[in-house]
Write a protein that holds these residues in place. Structure first.
Motif, mmCIF file in Angstrom:
data_model
loop_
_atom_site.group_PDB
_atom_site.id
_atom_site.type_symbol
_atom_site.label_atom_id
_atom_site.label_comp_id
_atom_site.label_asym_id
_atom_site.label_seq_id
_atom_site.Cartn_x
_atom_site.Cartn_y
_atom_site.Cartn_z
ATOM 1 N N MET A 127 0.105 -2.295 13.401
ATOM 2 C CA MET A 127 0.367 -0.775 13.877
ATOM 3 C C MET A 127 0.075 -0.561 15.231
ATOM 4 O O MET A 127 -0.824 -1.402 15.828
ATOM 5 C CB MET A 127 -0.410 0.228 12.976
ATOM 6 N N THR B 159 1.538 7.148 2.248
ATOM 7 C CA THR B 159 2.227 7.753 3.274
ATOM 8 C C THR B 159 2.241 6.942 4.600
ATOM 9 O O THR B 159 0.966 6.960 5.134
ATOM 10 C CB THR B 159 1.870 9.195 3.569
ATOM 11 N N PRO B 160 3.325 6.436 5.019
ATOM 12 C CA PRO B 160 3.214 5.882 6.377
ATOM 13 C C PRO B 160 3.201 6.950 7.519
ATOM 14 O O PRO B 160 3.894 7.891 7.354
ATOM 15 C CB PRO B 160 4.605 5.135 6.319
ATOM 16 N N PRO B 161 2.356 6.642 8.678
ATOM 17 C CA PRO B 161 2.658 7.674 9.782
ATOM 18 C C PRO B 161 3.954 7.750 10.149
ATOM 19 O O PRO B 161 4.909 7.117 10.176
ATOM 20 C CB PRO B 161 1.673 6.976 10.809
ATOM 21 N N ASP C 203 5.483 -1.276 9.693
ATOM 22 C CA ASP C 203 4.813 -1.884 10.783
ATOM 23 C C ASP C 203 5.402 -3.254 10.629
ATOM 24 O O ASP C 203 5.556 -3.745 12.009
ATOM 25 C CB ASP C 203 3.348 -2.172 10.707
ATOM 26 N N ALA D 83 5.176 5.287 12.627
ATOM 27 C CA ALA D 83 5.584 3.979 12.167
ATOM 28 C C ALA D 83 7.088 4.097 11.527
ATOM 29 O O ALA D 83 7.922 3.238 11.926
ATOM 30 C CB ALA D 83 4.830 3.682 10.947
ATOM 31 N N ALA E 26 2.826 1.936 4.899
ATOM 32 C CA ALA E 26 2.533 1.758 6.406
ATOM 33 C C ALA E 26 2.827 0.558 6.907
ATOM 34 O O ALA E 26 3.395 0.031 7.990
ATOM 35 C CB ALA E 26 1.284 2.133 6.911
ATOM 36 N N SER E 27 2.175 -0.679 6.199
ATOM 37 C CA SER E 27 2.138 -1.896 6.468
ATOM 38 C C SER E 27 3.684 -2.411 6.259
ATOM 39 O O SER E 27 4.188 -3.311 7.296
ATOM 40 C CB SER E 27 1.316 -2.990 5.750
ATOM 41 N N ARG F 263 -4.484 5.014 11.587
ATOM 42 C CA ARG F 263 -4.017 5.819 10.983
ATOM 43 C C ARG F 263 -5.091 7.126 10.842
ATOM 44 O O ARG F 263 -4.537 8.065 10.565
ATOM 45 C CB ARG F 263 -3.568 5.288 9.505
#
Length: 479
Positions: free
Chosen positions: A81, A290-292, A229, A295, A225-226, A85
């Motif tokens: 990232m 939840t992904p930011p 990313d 991202a 998220a990962s 986060r």
């Protein structure tokens, strides 16, 4: 503006005003090398080392299997990232000492206004701060030291290590696992990928050669998220196209963990009934991680990024050096696939725990949820005590388990937060250190009882200091 030199002086002054570190009060035991062994030398491990030092607990060692500081933890290796986060102002490793905080460190180097403009902390800058923290506080980490096996003994553990590739045995009374997301399990590889040649896929936990993906078509499985990313780095590295496949019909967008951050919920959560804690963990899994927003914005800025919703992979085959995947009724071909599918938790899969993993109480051993809340993955999480210690599945079968403390994501169901990340530090580091202090003291109570009741101490002063002031009955003259 405060300078780096001024800040470091202020930090040293803060420590001076706090008073010197207490002397080690823990009695030595013949044949025992360490009072506490911390497994993992990144942010959490360093924080524990400092907290134990301030608690007067000496003979603490920090081990990490990474080659060196640059490869320890995730911030300069597997984390991809651009920003953390978590909110920038969450209390963290400073342990209540403002001069050791990220904000103080950052403002000294970049200015107050620069800090004010940050929305979240840049990942690489966070790694620089943790390095400063570790070196400023003189916290030694033993790199290239891998824990292979824990052997319980009478009142301590034998740690079977590989130190620079050489087998070595050390002993310790307490263990803290501060070893990150895979610390009580490992990366989850979807079965649909597992049959493919390993050269054709990777997990986000791996060190991926993104430069080698230039000009290639890449699949990313997962929508947390990962996954985003990894997709972002692949696109920025020149991938021909990146397709991200999500099982859900929409990307998870409800940050259910965030509403637990107010002090009432934060500090009292561990005391909730099992049913409440299980429901909250189950609910999180139902809603999804939840992904930011940034991202997502990072990948949709590329026209060669393609998002597939309600698109679990049914099958994947190896054909002519490529992956042929069936997704719903469609067939796709890829040069490489990346699993952004998270991690599993299962103590029985950790080799270092093999001697006693079958004794560790899991959530399935302590709580049976309603049928509509069944979750096989959550049931494998360890059922931890109030100080993050392992519990026995059967009382009396493995009393030494209470001396192993877990400060990694395996504590999620028990404590309701991403354990090992910044949000858990303020509450849980103190709880673990307090319990370790309690256990070490009361286990050796006979020694401490003799110490605190001993009369073999020098008096502060001699009676002669007040002898002249002792009142005496005046002598009455006889007439």
């Amino acid at each position: 503006m405060t300078t780096t030199t001024d800040h470091d002086f202020a930090a040293r002054e803060a420590l001076r005003l706090l008073g010197p570190d207490p002397e080690n009060w823990v009695s030595d035991r013949p044949g025992v090398d360490h009072n506490v062994t911390i497994v993992g030398g990144s942010g959490s491990g360093s924080t524990f080392a400092f907290a134990l030092r301030r608690a007067g607990i000496g003979r603490v060692t920090v081990i990490d299997e990474a080659f060196d500081e640059a490869h320890a933890g995730v911030w300069l290796t597997r984390a991809r990232m651009k920003k953390l986060r978590t909110p920038k102002n969450l209390p963290g490793p400073e342990l209540g000492i403002p001069a050791l905080s990220f904000q103080a460190w950052y403002e000294a180097r970049h200015g107050v206004e620069a800090y004010a403009t940050l929305d979240r902390i840049p990942r690489v800058v966070w790694a620089e701060y943790l390095s400063w923290y570790r070196h400023f506080l003189n916290i030694p980490v033993r790199y290239q030291t891998k824990l292979v096996r824990i052997e319980p003994a009478e009142g301590f553990f034998r740690l079977h290590l590989e130190v620079n590739g050489v087998a070595q045995v050390e002993t310790t009374r307490k263990i803290i696992f501060a070893n990150g997301v895979a610390g009580t399990g490992g990366p989850y590889i979807p079965p649909v990928l597992a049959s493919l040649p390993r050269s054709l896929y990777a997990h986000t936990a791996d060190e991926i050669d993104f430069g080698g993906l230039r000009g290639k078509t890449v699949a990313v499985l997962g929508a947390a998220a990962s996954a985003f990313d990894a997709a972002g780095v692949a696109l920025e590295s020149g991938a021909k196209a990146v397709h991200l496949f999500a099982r859900r019909s929409a990307i998870a967008s409800l940050p259910v963990l965030r509403v637990r951050g107010y002090p009432g919920a934060y500090y009292n959560y561990p005391q909730l009934p099992d049913a409440a804690r299980w429901f909250q963990a189950w609910r999180f899994n139902q809603v999804g991680s939840t992904p930011p927003t940034d991202a997502i914005e990072r990948v949709i800025a590329f026209s060669n990024f393609h998002l597939h919703l309600s698109a679990p992979w049914k099958d994947a085959k190896y054909q002519g050096d490529r992956i042929v995947a069936q997704v719903n009724d469609d067939v796709f071909e890829f040069d490489f696939a990346i699993a952004g599918t998270g991690y599993f938790v299962d103590p029985t899969k950790r080799l270092e725990l093999a001697d006693f993993a079958h004794h560790i109480a899991l959530w399935r051993d302590r709580y049976q949820p309603p049928v509509n809340q069944h979750d096989e993955k959550l049931s494998n999480y360890p059922y931890l005590g109030s100080a993050h210690e392992y519990q026995e599945k059967v009382s009396g079968s493995a009393p030494y388990l209470k001396d192993i403390h877990i400060f990694n994501p395996a504590g999620f169901v028990s404590f309701g937060l991403p354990i090992g990340d910044v949000p858990s530090i303020r509450r849980d580091v103190s709880a673990v250190v307090t319990r370790i202090s309690h256990d070490l003291f009361f286990t050796d109570w006979s020694i401490h009882e003799a110490r605190i009741t001993s009369d073999k101490i020098a008096p502060d002063f001699d009676p002669s200091i007040y002898a002249a002031a002792v009142w005496k009955q005046p002598t009455v003259a006889v007439s």
